[in-house]
Design a protein around this motif. Sequence first.
Motif, mmCIF file in Angstrom:
data_model
loop_
_atom_site.group_PDB
_atom_site.id
_atom_site.type_symbol
_atom_site.label_atom_id
_atom_site.label_comp_id
_atom_site.label_asym_id
_atom_site.label_seq_id
_atom_site.Cartn_x
_atom_site.Cartn_y
_atom_site.Cartn_z
ATOM 1 N N GLN A 74 0.864 -1.241 0.535
ATOM 2 C CA GLN A 74 0.085 0.190 0.144
ATOM 3 C C GLN A 74 0.583 1.448 -0.276
ATOM 4 N N ALA A 116 -11.398 -2.350 -7.795
ATOM 5 C CA ALA A 116 -11.363 -3.065 -6.660
ATOM 6 C C ALA A 116 -13.448 -2.809 -5.922
ATOM 7 N N ASP A 268 -13.031 -2.403 4.549
ATOM 8 C CA ASP A 268 -13.446 -3.690 2.809
ATOM 9 C C ASP A 268 -12.757 -2.828 1.898
ATOM 10 N N VAL A 269 -13.599 -1.645 1.461
ATOM 11 C CA VAL A 269 -13.244 -0.802 0.604
ATOM 12 C C VAL A 269 -12.012 -1.126 -0.137
ATOM 13 N N ALA A 271 -9.346 -2.580 1.825
ATOM 14 C CA ALA A 271 -8.827 -4.309 1.258
ATOM 15 C C ALA A 271 -9.002 -4.471 0.629
ATOM 16 N N ALA A 272 -10.129 -3.940 -0.754
ATOM 17 C CA ALA A 272 -10.631 -4.370 -2.184
ATOM 18 C C ALA A 272 -9.612 -3.819 -3.252
ATOM 19 N N CYS A 274 -6.437 -2.759 -2.108
ATOM 20 C CA CYS A 274 -5.100 -3.292 -1.663
ATOM 21 C C CYS A 274 -5.039 -4.786 -2.972
ATOM 22 N N GLY A 275 -6.432 -5.240 -2.804
ATOM 23 C CA GLY A 275 -6.172 -6.530 -3.332
ATOM 24 C C GLY A 275 -6.065 -6.484 -5.146
ATOM 25 N N ALA A 276 -6.904 -5.532 -5.312
ATOM 26 C CA ALA A 276 -6.927 -4.730 -7.033
ATOM 27 C C ALA A 276 -6.207 -4.366 -7.443
ATOM 28 N N MET B 6 -11.645 -9.434 -4.750
ATOM 29 C CA MET B 6 -10.437 -8.233 -4.557
ATOM 30 C C MET B 6 -10.628 -8.098 -3.016
ATOM 31 N N MET B 7 -11.705 -8.032 -2.273
ATOM 32 C CA MET B 7 -11.688 -7.428 -0.681
ATOM 33 C C MET B 7 -10.916 -8.907 0.051
ATOM 34 N N LEU B 9 -8.718 -11.167 -1.462
ATOM 35 C CA LEU B 9 -6.704 -10.531 -1.925
ATOM 36 C C LEU B 9 -6.154 -10.014 -1.238
ATOM 37 N N GLY B 10 -7.541 -8.680 -0.766
ATOM 38 C CA GLY B 10 -6.398 -8.122 0.087
ATOM 39 C C GLY B 10 -6.471 -8.099 1.333
#
Lengths: 394, 394
Positions: A74, A116, A268-269, A271-272, A274-276, B6-7, B9-10
Motif C-alpha cells: 500500500q 476494487a 473493506d473498500v 482492502a479491495a 489493495c487486492g485489486a 478483491m477484498m 485478496l486484499g
Amino acid sequence: MISEKMMQLGKKRSVIREIFEYSKKRKAEIGAENVFDFSIGNPSVAAPETVKNVMIDLLANTDPVALHGYTSAQGDAGVRAAIAKDIAEEFDVTVDPNLIYMTCGAAASLTVSLHAICLPGDEVIALAPFFPEYRVFVEKAGASLRVVPTLDGSFQMDFDAIAAAINEKTKAIIINSPNNPTGVIFPEADIAKLGELLRAKEAELGTEIYLITDEPYRKLVYGGLHVAYVPKHYARTLVCYSYSKALSLPGERIGYILVSPDMPAAGDVYAAICGAGRALGFVCAPSLLQYTVAKCLRDTADVSVYAANRALLCDSLRKMGYQVTEPDGAFYLFVKAAEADAYAFCDRAKQFELLLVPSDDFGCPGYVRIAYCVETETIRRALPAFEKLMETYR
Amino acid sequence: MISEKMMQLGKKRSVIREIFEYSKKRKAEIGAENVFDFSIGNPSVAAPETVKNVMIDLLANTDPVALHGYTSAQGDAGVRAAIAKDIAEEFDVTVDPNLIYMTCGAAASLTVSLHAICLPGDEVIALAPFFPEYRVFVEKAGASLRVVPTLDGSFQMDFDAIAAAINEKTKAIIINSPNNPTGVIFPEADIAKLGELLRAKEAELGTEIYLITDEPYRKLVYGGLHVAYVPKHYARTLVCYSYSKALSLPGERIGYILVSPDMPAAGDVYAAICGAGRALGFVCAPSLLQYTVAKCLRDTADVSVYAANRALLCDSLRKMGYQVTEPDGAFYLFVKAAEADAYAFCDRAKQFELLLVPSDDFGCPGYVRIAYCVETETIRRALPAFEKLMETYR
C-alpha cells in the motif's frame, strides 16, 4: 485466439496518442520548431528544482537497499503518514494514512479503484466531456460507461441529467475538476449538491454509489480559485490523485488513492483496493518516487507559464473569432470547432501544422482540445497558423 | 456490493507478505538483530554503484521535461533499442525493439501478458512449485490455473505430466528458471524438449499455446551455469523480464516483455500487450528507471554475497540433518520440512525467531522456502536457531 479487444485497443491507440506519434514523425520531417503540437498533456514546465535536489540527495545519502527495496504494497508507512498530515492540514480534515494507497499515477488510481468496487453489470457515470480513457478503464473492470452531458457552454454539472441517469446498476460516478479537456472547476456548492443527490439516490434505490474524484490537476488552478475537498461533502468518496501534472513528473508514475475515513466499511473498500492492486500486478508504487513526493508535498511546477499561455491563447483566439471556454485550471483549452465535424476541422488544422485533438472521444463532439502545456514561444509562433485556419472558414 | 474477491485478496495478503509484515512487528518488539527473517525476496545486496551514478547523472544533466515526461506507451524507443541490441549480442539472436514492451516489473510483465492473450475459459499451466501470485494473476485475467508437478526431488520438468495436462483449453504455460522457490534451472535440452512438445500439441489440438518465461532471476546464477534463451526453442514465447533482482531495484518496478519475432502474428500479440497495458492503467514504465536500466544492461548487483550465503546455508543445514535442494540460481533454498505439515513446521521455527515460508501456496506441500538474500552475518547468527529447531524433532 488472443484477446481481440486488447489487440484492438493496442492497435487503435487513443486519439491523443495517435497524434502524439504523428507529431514525432512530422517533427523529424520538417523540424520540431515548425510543428505546433497541442495534443498531449505532457507538462512543458520543468519539475521544481526541489524534486531534483531531493532525488539526488536520496540517491547519494540513503542506503540503496532501503531506498530501492519493496515498500509495503500500500506504500511506505512514512510516506503515507506525510501525505495524510499534509492533506489534513491543507483542508482541515481528518485523514487516515492507513486508508491511503500509493499508486503508479492517476490511471492506476482509477483502474485499481474500479477493479476494487465494480462487479459485472455495474454502470459507471462519466460527465461529458471526459478523459477518453475512462471508457477503457471502466469496461476493462467489467462495468459499462454511462455518459451524462454537462450544461451547454458552461460544462458545469447538470443535476437533472445526473439524477435521471442513476439507476440500481449505478456503482460509481467519476468527476474530474479541474477538468480535462475543458479546464472547468466545479464550485464547492455544486459538489455539496452532488453529495446530497447521491445520498438521496442511495436511500431511494437501496444501493451504494461511489464518488470517484480524479484530481491530477487539483494544484493547477488560476486566479486563486478554490478546489473543493470532495470527501467533505460525500462519505463514499475515493480520491484519485497523481503528482504527474503538479510536479511535472508524468513519466514517473506516482500518485495515490485516498479512501474517505467517513465511508461506511472503509476498511473493506481499502482492502479491495489493495487486492485489486495486487491482482493487476502493481506490487508497489516506485519506491524512489514515493520517498521523493513525500518531501515535495507543497511544491508545484512553475504554474505562471501555464497562466501566461492561457491568457495569450484565450485573448488571441477570441480576437480571431474562435469560441473559447476560459479554463479555471489544468492546462487545456476547449474550443468550438469552426465546422460541425471536429475531425475534419483537425485535419484542416494539420495543413497548418497545428495538432489539435478532436473532442468526439471526450463524449462531446464539435470541439477541439488544445493542450497549452507548451513553451509560450510555441503559442506565439502558432498564432498565425490559427489565424490562417480561421480564414479558410470565412 | 464491492468486489468480494478483491477484498479477500486484499485482506488475506500473500503468505509471504503476511510474514514480511509480522517480521516488521517482531523486529520492533525484540530488535531487528534477533529476528531471522528469510521470508521475502528483497535483495540484500546494494544496487551496483553504476546505477546510482547513472541516476544522479541523468538527474543532474538531462532536461527534466524530457527525463520525467511520458515515454511512448511501449517504452522509450532508444531504451528498447539498447535492450534489443544487448539481448541480440548476449544470445546471438535477432531481437526486434518494436516487439519489446517496457513494464513496471515482473508482476506487470505477467499480468499484461496474461490479459493480452487469455480469454474466459482458458487454462494456464504452472509447474509446481511456483510463485503463488501466478494463481492470482491468471484468475484475474479470466483464466484458470492448472498445476502440474515437477519431478520429485529434482524439481525438473515432468514431460509426461505436462503432456497429460495440455488440452484444447490450454492457452499458455508459465516457466520460471532459475526458479522461485527452488533455485532450479531447466537445462537447455529440456527447454528444447518442451518446445517440441508444445509444437506437437498445437498440431494435434489445432490450438495456439504460448510459452511465458518469467525470468527475474536470469542473471542470478551460480557456478557459471548457462540459462537457455527460450525463444530459440519455441517461437510462441513471451519473455517476462524484470531488473528487480539483478540490479537490486525491486521497489522501483522496471522490466519488460519481449515478444519473439519468430512468433506467428507477433505484431498482433504485441498490439494486444500494448492494449492490455493501457486498459490496466500502466500508461508507461517509470521514465527515469527506463533510461537508467538502458545504461546498466551488463551490470548486476554483487552476486558473490548470495553465492557465499548459499554455500554456508546448504553445508550447515545438511550437517544438521535438513534435506536441501542445492539451488543453481536465484536466492532461494527449498528445504524439506521436518514434519509433514509445513505450516506447523514454520510455526515451530517462529519460536526460534526463524521466519520461513511454508510451501503449500507454491503448490508443493511439505517444504519451506528460505530467501537467503540477507546479510551473511544474519545466516551465521541464525544457524544455532536452525540447530535448535531440528533438535526438537530428534
